[in-house]
Design a protein around this motif. Structure first.
Motif, mmCIF file in Angstrom:
data_model
loop_
_atom_site.group_PDB
_atom_site.id
_atom_site.type_symbol
_atom_site.label_atom_id
_atom_site.label_comp_id
_atom_site.label_asym_id
_atom_site.label_seq_id
_atom_site.Cartn_x
_atom_site.Cartn_y
_atom_site.Cartn_z
ATOM 1 N N ILE A 247 46.923 55.495 22.704
ATOM 2 C CA ILE A 247 45.556 55.663 22.198
ATOM 3 C C ILE A 247 44.632 56.183 23.302
ATOM 4 N N ALA A 248 44.755 55.622 24.502
ATOM 5 C CA ALA A 248 43.901 56.050 25.612
ATOM 6 C C ALA A 248 44.141 57.519 25.951
ATOM 7 N N LYS A 249 45.403 57.902 26.044
ATOM 8 C CA LYS A 249 45.735 59.286 26.398
ATOM 9 C C LYS A 249 45.425 60.247 25.248
ATOM 10 N N GLY A 250 45.699 59.818 24.029
ATOM 11 C CA GLY A 250 45.457 60.682 22.879
ATOM 12 C C GLY A 250 43.984 60.923 22.632
ATOM 13 N N LEU A 251 43.196 59.854 22.611
ATOM 14 C CA LEU A 251 41.753 59.997 22.420
ATOM 15 C C LEU A 251 41.128 60.740 23.588
#
Length: 269
Positions: free
Chosen positions: A208-212
């Protein structure tokens, strides 16, 4: 469906993978406890070509719906059950329907989707595994809530067994839930699932951190982590909500230092 769509988006545009490469990745997941009907058909979809081009690249990114997700979301709201992943998936379809608005906003803002190459294949796999468990928990608990509300006496284990054949949500995970559901334990409290959640949570956070951070929309994965964090939070933030409700509407609240379930109202000013 939405979880697989989000993985596809990250792989296709964040990791510069071809549809064939994504299909190969999904194929490898089938032997690692993630096999399902939806995974199987997504592999076929990604490998389908038309005039030597991948057909998926020619399909308009505007999802339809027949009302099932809406009905489920309404039912969950009426029962007061937080089916957050189903709701997030439904709203993702609604957002996709505004294709012309999205194109205009994209031109206005000019936000760029950057590389998500730092996201590993293992993180993708384990985050997907974890989110599916949370999704199944919500689905079965929604049915349990309905069963309790309407005295249906649903046998969740038997329902899981029925869904292991001739159903679009059949999967290895569904097979593994049959016996544990006989014990009436929610999916997220079952020992096997607790182990997977505990070991895989870091991968979900990372995805989630990398994708967002790379500029990708991830409504279902985000809903999964938000639900997990809230579900495992012994003391949350709802005391502020209750105080606000009592302040403007005299809706009353219960106190931690009174176990009698008595409600209180405060004259705040």
């Amino acid at each position: 469906m939405q979880l697989l769509a989000e993985v596809y988006q990250l792989c296709r545009f964040g990791r510069a993978m071809t549809p064939e490469q994504i299909a190969d990745l999904f194929e490898s997941w089938r032997s690692e406890g993630l096999d399902s009907y939806l995974l199987e058909i997504t592999i076929d979809i990604l490998r389908k070509k038309e005039d030597q081009a991948y057909l998926i690249d020619r399909i308009l990114d505007k999802a339809g719906n027949k009302g099932t997700g809406n009905w489920t979301t309404v039912a969950a709201s009426q029962l007061g059950y937080p089916a957050t992943m189903i709701t997030a998936a439904l709203y993702a379809r609604y957002v996709s329907a505004y294709k012309s608005d999205r194109a205009e906003a994209s031109a206005v803002y000019g936000f760029e989707q950057t590389s998500a190459a730092a996201l590993t294949s293992d993180e993708l796999k384990e985050a997907y595994r974890l989110a599916r468990i949370i999704n199944h928990h919500q689905g079965f608990e929604l049915m349990r809530s309905a069963s309790d509300a309407f005295a249906w006496d649903l046998d969740l284990s038997r329902i899981a067994r029925i869904w292991t054949n001739g159903c679009i949500i059949r999967s290895e995970l569904m097979d593994r839930l049959i016996l544990p559901l006989e014990g009436k334990q929610p999916v997220l409290i079952q020992p096997d699932q607790v182990k997977m959640i505990t070991s895989g949570r870091k991968d979900l956070i990372s995805l989630i951190a990398k994708g967002l951070g790379a500029g990708f929309s991830m409504p279902c994965f985000s809903a999964a982590l938000n639900f997990l964090n809230g579900y495992t939070e012994a003391r949350g933030s709802a005391n502020i909500i209750q105080a606000q409700r009592d302040y403007f509407g005299a809706h009353r609240y219960q106190r931690l230092d009174d176990s009698s379930a008595k409600t209180y109202h405060t004259q705040w000013t």
